[in-house]
Scaffold this motif. Sequence first.
Motif, short mmCIF file in Angstrom:
data_model
loop_
_atom_site.label_atom_id
_atom_site.label_comp_id
_atom_site.label_asym_id
_atom_site.label_seq_id
_atom_site.Cartn_x
_atom_site.Cartn_y
_atom_site.Cartn_z
N ILE A 140 0.83 -1.20 0.00
CA ILE A 140 0.00 0.00 0.00
C ILE A 140 0.86 1.26 0.00
CG2 ILE A 140 -1.68 1.31 1.35
CD1 ILE A 140 -2.79 -1.33 2.36
N ASN A 141 1.91 1.27 0.83
CA ASN A 141 2.78 2.43 0.89
C ASN A 141 3.87 2.34 -0.18
OD1 ASN A 141 3.40 0.19 2.64
ND2 ASN A 141 5.24 1.28 3.25
N PHE A 169 -0.36 3.52 -5.04
CA PHE A 169 0.06 3.67 -3.65
C PHE A 169 -0.82 4.69 -2.94
CE2 PHE A 169 3.60 2.51 -6.33
CZ PHE A 169 4.20 1.47 -5.64
N SER A 170 -1.06 4.46 -1.67
CA SER A 170 -1.86 5.38 -0.88
C SER A 170 -1.19 6.74 -0.81
CB SER A 170 -2.06 4.83 0.54
OG SER A 170 -2.85 3.68 0.52
N ASN A 171 -2.00 7.77 -0.96
CA ASN A 171 -1.47 9.13 -0.91
C ASN A 171 -2.63 10.05 -0.56
OD1 ASN A 171 -0.46 11.70 -1.31
ND2 ASN A 171 0.54 11.22 -3.26
N ARG A 178 -7.67 6.99 -6.69
CA ARG A 178 -7.85 6.27 -5.42
C ARG A 178 -6.48 5.93 -4.83
NH1 ARG A 178 -10.98 0.40 -4.69
NH2 ARG A 178 -10.55 0.18 -2.44
N ASN A 179 -5.57 5.49 -5.69
CA ASN A 179 -4.18 5.21 -5.31
C ASN A 179 -3.25 5.83 -6.35
OD1 ASN A 179 -4.46 3.25 -2.92
ND2 ASN A 179 -5.76 2.28 -4.46
N SER A 180 -2.31 6.62 -5.92
CA SER A 180 -1.44 7.34 -6.86
C SER A 180 -0.62 6.37 -7.70
CB SER A 180 -0.50 8.26 -6.09
OG SER A 180 -1.22 9.23 -5.35
N HIS A 204 -7.76 -0.31 -9.39
CA HIS A 204 -7.43 0.13 -8.04
C HIS A 204 -6.66 1.44 -8.03
CE1 HIS A 204 -8.76 -3.89 -6.78
NE2 HIS A 204 -8.98 -3.31 -5.61
#
Length: 362
Positions: A140-141, A169-171, A178-180, A204
Amino acid sequence: MNKDLILKKIGDWNQDFSYPLFIAGPCSVETPEQLDQTVGQLVEQGISTIRAGVWKPRTRPNSFEGVGAIALPWIQEVKAKYGVKFAIEVASPAHVDEALRAEMDVLWIGARSTVNPFTVQDIADSLKGVDIPVLIKNPINPDLALWIGAIERIAQAGVSSIGAIHRGFSNFNDTKYRNSPTWQIPIELKSLFPDLPLLCDPSHICGNRDLIQHIAQKALDLSFDGLIIESHYQPDKAWSDAAQQLTPGSLGNLLQHLKTRKVALDDPELQSQLEVIREQIDHVDREILELLSQRMSLVEKVGQYKKLNNVAILQMERWNKVFQTRPEWAKSLNLKESFAKDLFKLIHTESIKKQTEVMEGE
């Protein structure tokens, strides 16, 4: 880092997979009817490898976490009926055991599992002696080392048919996706492991079906080896991730409009022209580095002046001026202001380090 992992390309996997590899299917298996309808319509669009969530690791409790192992017989029936392969997510050795007994064709490790080396190792241990393609999503990170570590753990278990899935990736600062995408991370992974098949999960990344076409094409432009996209025959009624799922018909239309790119030029004349341009780029890059070296020499002089006159290193007025003027200069040169901001953050940070070294020196 083990760069000598024994990895097979998609065409060398033990089962017959097309290239580029397009995998599609619902976020989660919901009912036998939903699965049958979706798979039947996907087969009409030329999809032969189906994805479907059986177990759904979720961030918070009381969310829909998949129907579980009761879906496996439904999948087996659909596989036999339509002659397709199936890919499902596994997050524990128990999942691996049940998936293998149900004769699943591909396993994938999700982002929430990749982030935990203990979980990945448990899955790897359960795969020893098993010959099945395993796809590993990025954590995720934005941590390339974690992603590589998961790949290495699965490879050390004896699995050679491994692929990576870029799902973003979460941002908290990204309001569009939703995820960069953070493309530089999967590109770096591919540069380290050129034989590792790399797929993109635009569903995603986007979180919104209207954005998927752009991200899917971007991935193919970057020489990704395939796509894994969520599709549901009634996406607005989906039990999970409804907004990012496409109908099979919409997916088929998307795939028809995608353009695949050549990995290398086979025309000697075109290759020669490209090499000329690349040589020019190399020359400019050298000049950029020479100018940066000159800039750092000037920064060192500034540091010496501040040291002699007992002046603080960080001058906020100067900092603000740099980050106001440089994007403006970039814009006048037809460069993106955001690019200039990011570039000069790096340059100014290095300048602060250089002045600190001067201050700490004798």
